[in-house]
Structure formats: C-alpha cells, structure tokens
Design an enzyme around this catalytic site. Structure first.
Site, PDB file in Angstrom:
ATOM      1  N   TRP A 221      43.527 -35.597   0.792  1.00 29.40           N
ATOM      2  CA  TRP A 221      43.590 -35.591  -0.662  1.00 29.40           C
ATOM      3  C   TRP A 221      45.059 -35.670  -1.103  1.00 29.40           C
ATOM      4  O   TRP A 221      45.653 -34.746  -1.640  1.00 29.40           O
ATOM      5  CB  TRP A 221      42.913 -34.331  -1.206  1.00 29.40           C
ATOM      6  CG  TRP A 221      42.728 -34.333  -2.691  1.00 29.40           C
ATOM      7  CD1 TRP A 221      43.345 -33.527  -3.602  1.00 29.40           C
ATOM      8  CD2 TRP A 221      41.854 -35.173  -3.458  1.00 29.40           C
ATOM      9  NE1 TRP A 221      42.925 -33.813  -4.877  1.00 29.40           N
ATOM     10  CE2 TRP A 221      42.002 -34.825  -4.809  1.00 29.40           C
ATOM     11  CE3 TRP A 221      40.956 -36.195  -3.122  1.00 29.40           C
ATOM     12  CZ2 TRP A 221      41.295 -35.453  -5.839  1.00 29.40           C
ATOM     13  CZ3 TRP A 221      40.253 -36.820  -4.140  1.00 29.40           C
ATOM     14  CH2 TRP A 221      40.415 -36.453  -5.476  1.00 29.40           C
TER      15      TRP A 221
ATOM     16  N   GLU B 219      27.137   5.092  32.651  1.00 30.07           N
ATOM     17  CA  GLU B 219      27.316   5.239  34.095  1.00 30.07           C
ATOM     18  C   GLU B 219      26.373   6.315  34.644  1.00 30.07           C
ATOM     19  O   GLU B 219      26.149   7.345  34.014  1.00 30.07           O
ATOM     20  CB  GLU B 219      28.775   5.628  34.350  1.00 30.07           C
ATOM     21  CG  GLU B 219      29.209   5.644  35.789  1.00 30.07           C
ATOM     22  CD  GLU B 219      30.705   5.896  35.922  1.00 30.07           C
ATOM     23  OE1 GLU B 219      31.195   5.873  37.069  1.00 30.07           O
ATOM     24  OE2 GLU B 219      31.381   6.125  34.892  1.00 30.07           O
TER      25      GLU B 219
ATOM     26  N   GLY C 148      59.044 -30.753  -6.483  1.00 23.61           N
ATOM     27  CA  GLY C 148      58.265 -31.161  -7.645  1.00 23.61           C
ATOM     28  C   GLY C 148      57.376 -30.006  -8.053  1.00 23.61           C
ATOM     29  O   GLY C 148      56.550 -29.536  -7.272  1.00 23.61           O
TER      30      GLY C 148
ATOM     31  N   CYS D 163      33.227   1.745  34.375  1.00 19.93           N
ATOM     32  CA  CYS D 163      34.177   2.730  33.872  1.00 19.93           C
ATOM     33  C   CYS D 163      35.626   2.487  34.285  1.00 19.93           C
ATOM     34  O   CYS D 163      36.313   1.647  33.721  1.00 19.93           O
ATOM     35  CB  CYS D 163      33.728   4.130  34.295  1.00 19.93           C
ATOM     36  SG  CYS D 163      34.537   5.437  33.297  1.00 19.93           S
TER      37      CYS D 163
ATOM     38  N   THR E 296      54.727 -30.017  -0.809  1.00 24.89           N
ATOM     39  CA  THR E 296      53.891 -28.943  -1.357  1.00 24.89           C
ATOM     40  C   THR E 296      52.435 -29.005  -0.898  1.00 24.89           C
ATOM     41  O   THR E 296      51.687 -28.051  -1.076  1.00 24.89           O
ATOM     42  CB  THR E 296      53.924 -28.975  -2.899  1.00 24.89           C
ATOM     43  OG1 THR E 296      53.416 -30.237  -3.347  1.00 24.89           O
ATOM     44  CG2 THR E 296      55.342 -28.798  -3.412  1.00 24.89           C
TER      45      THR E 296
ATOM     46  N   LYS F 142      30.879   0.205  42.092  1.00 25.56           N
ATOM     47  CA  LYS F 142      32.126   0.471  41.374  1.00 25.56           C
ATOM     48  C   LYS F 142      33.315   0.224  42.295  1.00 25.56           C
ATOM     49  O   LYS F 142      33.304   0.590  43.470  1.00 25.56           O
ATOM     50  CB  LYS F 142      32.127   1.920  40.887  1.00 25.56           C
ATOM     51  CG  LYS F 142      33.270   2.297  39.952  1.00 25.56           C
ATOM     52  CD  LYS F 142      33.041   3.703  39.406  1.00 25.56           C
ATOM     53  CE  LYS F 142      34.108   4.109  38.406  1.00 25.56           C
ATOM     54  NZ  LYS F 142      33.820   5.444  37.825  1.00 25.56           N
TER      55      LYS F 142
END
Length: 629
Positions: free
Chosen positions: A470, A45, A350, A168, A460, A114
């Site tokens: 998968w 600033e 399992g 600021c 699981t 500002k």
C-alpha cells in the site's frame, strides 16, 4: 483441528504407601481427561506409591501392591484412548529404578527411567534407586509383556506429535535429557516431578519450565507431587504447569486439597514449522532414539484456547510501556548510526498528521535528543494536496510547533496539475495515476530538499503497508532510511499513545489516533476525509493478524481463517475470508516493491526486508493459496 491437541497436567491427592487408593484417584483424573478430549496427561513422580515413601521402596509388599494397582488401572482404562504417563517403581536385574510408564488403551507402551537422581539436602534418592541414564535399547517384562525400556524412547502420533519423558531432577540438570529429545524431533516434553515447596521456588520452577519450552521449541507438560505427600521434613504443593515455546499457557493454584487437572490446547503444527524458520534447530547433533508409533489419539472437538487478535501488541499494560520504550530506542539508535555513518545531522520528514509520519517524527526527535543534536535540524514538510483536510494538516503543524522542529509547507497541487498537463491526464480522472502523481511529487520534494540541506529522508511507511504494497512505487515506497519498516500498524497506534505522557502533545496525539487512516489523495468533501484506507484494503487489525501467522510459521490460509474466526468476534467468517483473500493477493503481487525497499531497522520478530527475513520471487504464482479459500 489444524494441529491443535489438548494436553493436561494432573495432580492427584496422594496417600503415601497406598497404591490402591492412589489408583482410584488416578483413574478419576484419567477418565476426566478423556471426557475433556485430552490427548496426553502427565501425573506426578512415583504416582502410585507417593514420592516420600522413602525406605519403604525397599519393601517387597509395597512393590507388589504397586504392581497390582497398575494392573487394575490397565484393566479399567482399556477403552480410554488418552495417553497417560504415571510414576512407577521398576525392579530390573536387582536394581530399583524411578520410572515413568506410558499407557494407552490399557497397554504399557514404554518405560523411561530417571537419569539424574538428587542426593543432597532433603533429597536422597540414591539410597533407594539407581540412575537409568545409560539404559538404551533394552526391554523389560511387565504383566507378561515385553516392554521397551530406556532413556532412548520417543512416542509419535502421526506426523504432528512426538513426545518424550523426563523426570523431575532431569529438568534441573545442566544438560536435561529433553534437550536431546527435542533435537531428535520431540515437540512435547512430559515431566513427572516431586518438587517441594520453599520460599520463591514456585516462581523459579515456572521460569524453568517456561524457558526449557523455549530452548526446546516445544510444549512442556509438568506435574509435581501435591497434598498427601509426607510432611515429615518438607511440604509438596502440587504444582502443575503447561508451557509452550517460552510462554506459560496454564498453571494451577498450589496446595489444593482435591485432585484436579489443568489443560491447554497446543498448536503442534506451529511448533514444527517454527523450528524450520526461527532457529538453528536443523544444525543440532542427533542420536538414535527408538520411536513408538501410536496410531490413534483423542482429538479435540472445539478449540479452548485464547487466540490473540493483536499478536504484535503486548497484552499487559506494564509490558506495553516497556515494549514501547524499547521500540523507540531501537528506532532512535538505528537512525543515529545511519546518520553518523553518512556524516549527516539533519533529517527531512514528510509530515501528514497521520499515524506513520507522527511516529517517524517522534522517533527522529528522540534520536536528536539522545545525541544533543538541534531539533531545528529536523525539517518537517507538510505537503497539502487535493485531499488534505484541515484536521490532519493542523495536527501536523501543531505537533511540529510543539516539538520546535523546522516546519515547512509545500503545496503540491500546482506541481500535480503541471504533471497532469505534461502527461495528458484529465484532472477529473481520479484513477491511480491521479493519486500516484501526488505521491511521487511529495517524494521528489523530500529527496530534493534533503539534497539541498545535506539531510537524510526518513521513510514513514510501516510493516503493514509494506506487506500489502500500500504505497506508490518510487513514491512513498522510497526513502533514504525506512524508520517504521519493522512496525505493523496495530503496534504503531500503541507506540504513539506512549507519547501521551508528554503534556505538550497529548491532545494532538489523541486526535491523531482518532483520525481515520487515509492517504488523502482524493478530493475531500466539505473538509472531510472521503478516502479511508481500511474500507479499501480492509481492517489493519485483520491484516496484521494474517501477516503474523502467514510469516511467523507459514500457516495455510484455511488455518489463518480458522484462527481469525476464534480471535475476532466482531467479524463474520465471510468478511474475514474476503479480506484474507485480499491480503494474500496483495502480498504476492506487491513483492516487487519489497524486493527494492530501502534500508530500515528490524524491530519485532518479523521483517519483510529482502536482506533480512523475507526472500521471495516477485513473480511467484498466488493460485494455490487463493484456491484453498
């Protein structure tokens, strides 16, 4: 560079009330930023005069010398395409404004006043300045040029960067101007600041910048006044910060006696897409902003940013411990709710001696501990088949015995052979049918046991397997509650390691973690695993990386490849490309399994449940994604 741009926060050693000397330091840092391929650099600033000049701001000579110093910077920076943002006092209609000037190629692109002026304790800005928070659609004259002036300015570089500026105290206000800038598309907020040093303030300041970058879903560039400011009543340390969407990418060591800058490479493409997918950003109210178009900007030649190769895994050890504890609690309480709703106090799992079933068992055990249910009501069934090795079976048995859950063994080989005979499948034909018969036999045993016992079958399969498809459709794909569905494989390994603190099972956990990942559906060779999953579908660490970037912000395949090349040194580009193609192909073609996946808790920021995060047609064409690679 796939949306990456380098930004910088510059801290110049200040000489209070000497604009010429300050201009020299500013130009050094601006030149350095340009040489380092910085696109945007922000300074503290009131950069040219020093913040602590106080009533000298009311002196005509200081203002005139400030203007002269800025003019010299404009002349010297004509060939510099880095955008710089400097603090500057503007006199307009007999009012003084504390402003930011945005400069490129020796031209002022805009001036922002500002909004919020601190007027308390050691700060008394209203003594010299007036607020500019209501200034919109105005211009001012500087060096013979008509310059856009107001708090309604944003600056756009092509379609990737749109930045705004606040000063600021604006950040510390209840409603910072950056909120409105962000709601109008700004993905970079630049803050010129003069924040003094008090005990504990630096930590709070860093937290403020970090959280504002999260709230705005943006990058936040912050530079605060440093050494050289007056120490009459307070001290300035020169704090530089760069935040991005809730993370601090860079910050400096304060109290440096030399001018310096910090840099970070921001992924603006990622920020833009996150706004569409991760928040209510599109519902916020917008207001009119003037947008200054910038045609050219510095681009980086080489990425200098750490790309985390394990985006699902915390990098700090203490954070890992906290995160693992949190995951276990999410899983346990999710299961407790489901079982109480179903009026069930038994679970069937399992157990194979692999990563996924181990975590499911441990989390279920935690749920039973929290509710004071009997561990014996957890029925763990090990189901050895043609590929089961003594190593995985023994680990499964030892773990169940250590936890004192009910352990049962059902050999599936006779069931599988009967199924082969029934459908006319040759036992020596180790095709997908050979594997899936076993997987479905195991699921049938679990489901029927659950019916007989009045229990719930715990799934699981993990997030990585769900992404790749998968699993065997209506085999291990199915359960009554998919406990691991929100946790990717790379994170599961860390969560399981968390249980090493239990001395009874620590040695078992170690061996499970060291065992190759395998469904063990093909015949073993001399009691050794011959079917390693990662040699078939690819390394899970790569697939989890692909999954994160593909889902989190819709990254294109070529960008995922680019990022993976930076993140993984141990893989060559062609190997990454090969597995990325595999990931994309499997992700698209296996959506039909996700479309009917069982319920399961979302744990991290990504879920593939069709009832939660991911809705996708099962017959979407994958062509254009593969073509890009």
């Amino acid at each position: 560079m796939y949306g990456f741009y380098r930004v910088a926060s510059a801290i110049n050693v200040t000489v209070v009330a000497n604009p010429e000397k300050n201009a020299i330091e500013i130009l050094k840092l601006l030149t350095q930023a340009y040489q380092e391929d910085v696109s945007v650099v922000v300074f503290p600033e009131l950069t040219l005069t020093g913040y602590t000049a106080s009533d000298l701001f009311l002196n005509q000579l200081l203002l005139r010398r400030q203007n002269d110093a800025l003019a010299s910077i404009l002349i010297a920076s004509k060939t510099i395409s880095t955008i710089s943002i400097l603090g500057f006092v503007v006199m307009q209609d007999s009012f003084l404004y504390n402003c930011a000037v945005v400069i490129q190629h020796g031209k002022i692109l805009g001036v922002i006043p500002k909004s919020y002026l601190p007027n308390k304790k050691e700060f008394y800005e209203k003594r010299q300045f007036v607020s500019g928070k209501n200034i919109e659609n105005q211009h001012l004259q500087l060096f013979g040029e008509k310059i856009p002036f107001g708090v309604d300015l944003l600056f756009r570089v092509k379609d990737e960067i749109l930045f705004g500026v606040e000063i600021c105290e604006d950040l510390w206000a209840i409603n910072p101007p950056s909120n409105q800038m962000a709601s109008n598309g700004a993905n970079l907020i630049c803050n010129l600041s003069a924040s003094n040093e008090l005990i504990g303030k630096a930590e709070y300041r860093e937290e403020l910048v970090r959280t504002q970058s999260a709230r705005c879903m943006s990058a936040y560039l912050y530079a605060s006044s440093g050494v050289g400011e007056s120490t009459t009543d307070t001290v300035f340390g020169g704090h530089a910060l760069i935040g991005e969407y809730g993370s601090t990418l860079a910050q400096n060591e304060r109290f440096s006696m030399h001018s310096h800058l910090i840099t970070a490479d921001i992924d603006f493409q990622r920020l833009n897409f996150l706004r569409m997918s991760e928040s209510s950003y599109t519902d916020v109210e917008r207001k009119a902003f003037r947008v200054i178009e910038i045609e050219k900007i510095v681009k980086i030649k080489e990425l200098k940013r750490f790309i985390n190769s394990f985006p699902f895994v915390p990098s700090i050890y203490q954070e890992k411990q906290h995160r693992c504890n949190e995951i276990i609690n999410i899983q346990a309480h999710a299961l407790i709710k489901r079982m109480r709703h179903a009026n069930i106090k038994k679970a069937v799992i399992g157990i194979s001696g692999g990563l996924d079933s181990t975590l499911a068992l441990l989390s279920t055990y935690k749920a039973f501990e929290l509710t004071s249910w009997k561990a014996k009501d957890i029925i763990a069934i090990t189901m050895p088949g043609f590929g089961t090795t003594s190593r995985t079976k023994n680990n499964a048995v030892e773990l169940c015995e250590a936890l004192e859950v009910t352990l049962r063994e059902v050999d599936i080989t006779k069931l599988a052979l009967a199924e082969f005979e029934a459908i006319g499948h040759e036992v020596d034909d180790h095709s997908v049918t050979y594997e899936n018969v076993q997987a479905r036999a195991r699921t049938s045993i679990l489901m029927n046991t659950a019916n007989r016992e009045g229990a719930l079958v715990i799934g699981t399969g993990d997030l990585s397997e769900i992404a790749l498809g998968w699993s065997t459709y209506n085999g291990d794909h199915m359960s009554m509650y998919a406990l691991n569905a929100g946790i990717p494989k790379t994170l599961i390994q860390y969560v399981i390691a968390y249980f090493r603190s239990n001395e009874k099972i620590a040695h078992i956990i170690d061996d499970i973690l060291a065992t190759p990942i395998s469904p063990e559906l093909l015949p073993h060779k001399e009691d050794e695993i011959v079917q390693e999953t990662e040699s078939i579908v690819g390394p899970y660490e790569l697939h989890d990386f692909f999954l994160y970037h593909f889902i989190k912000y819709g990254a294109e395949p070529k960008k995922i490849l680019f990022l993976a090349n930076h993140a993984f040194e141990k893989y060559k580009e062609e190997e990454i490309r090969k597995w990325l193609k595999k990931f994309i192909w499997r992700f698209f073609t296996q959506q039909f399994k996700r479309s009917c996946m069982p319920d399961g808790p979302k744990v991290g920021s990504i879920s593939l449940s069709p009832r939660a995060d991911w809705k996708m047609p099962s017959d979407a064409d994958v062509t254009i994604w593969l073509e890009e690679l």
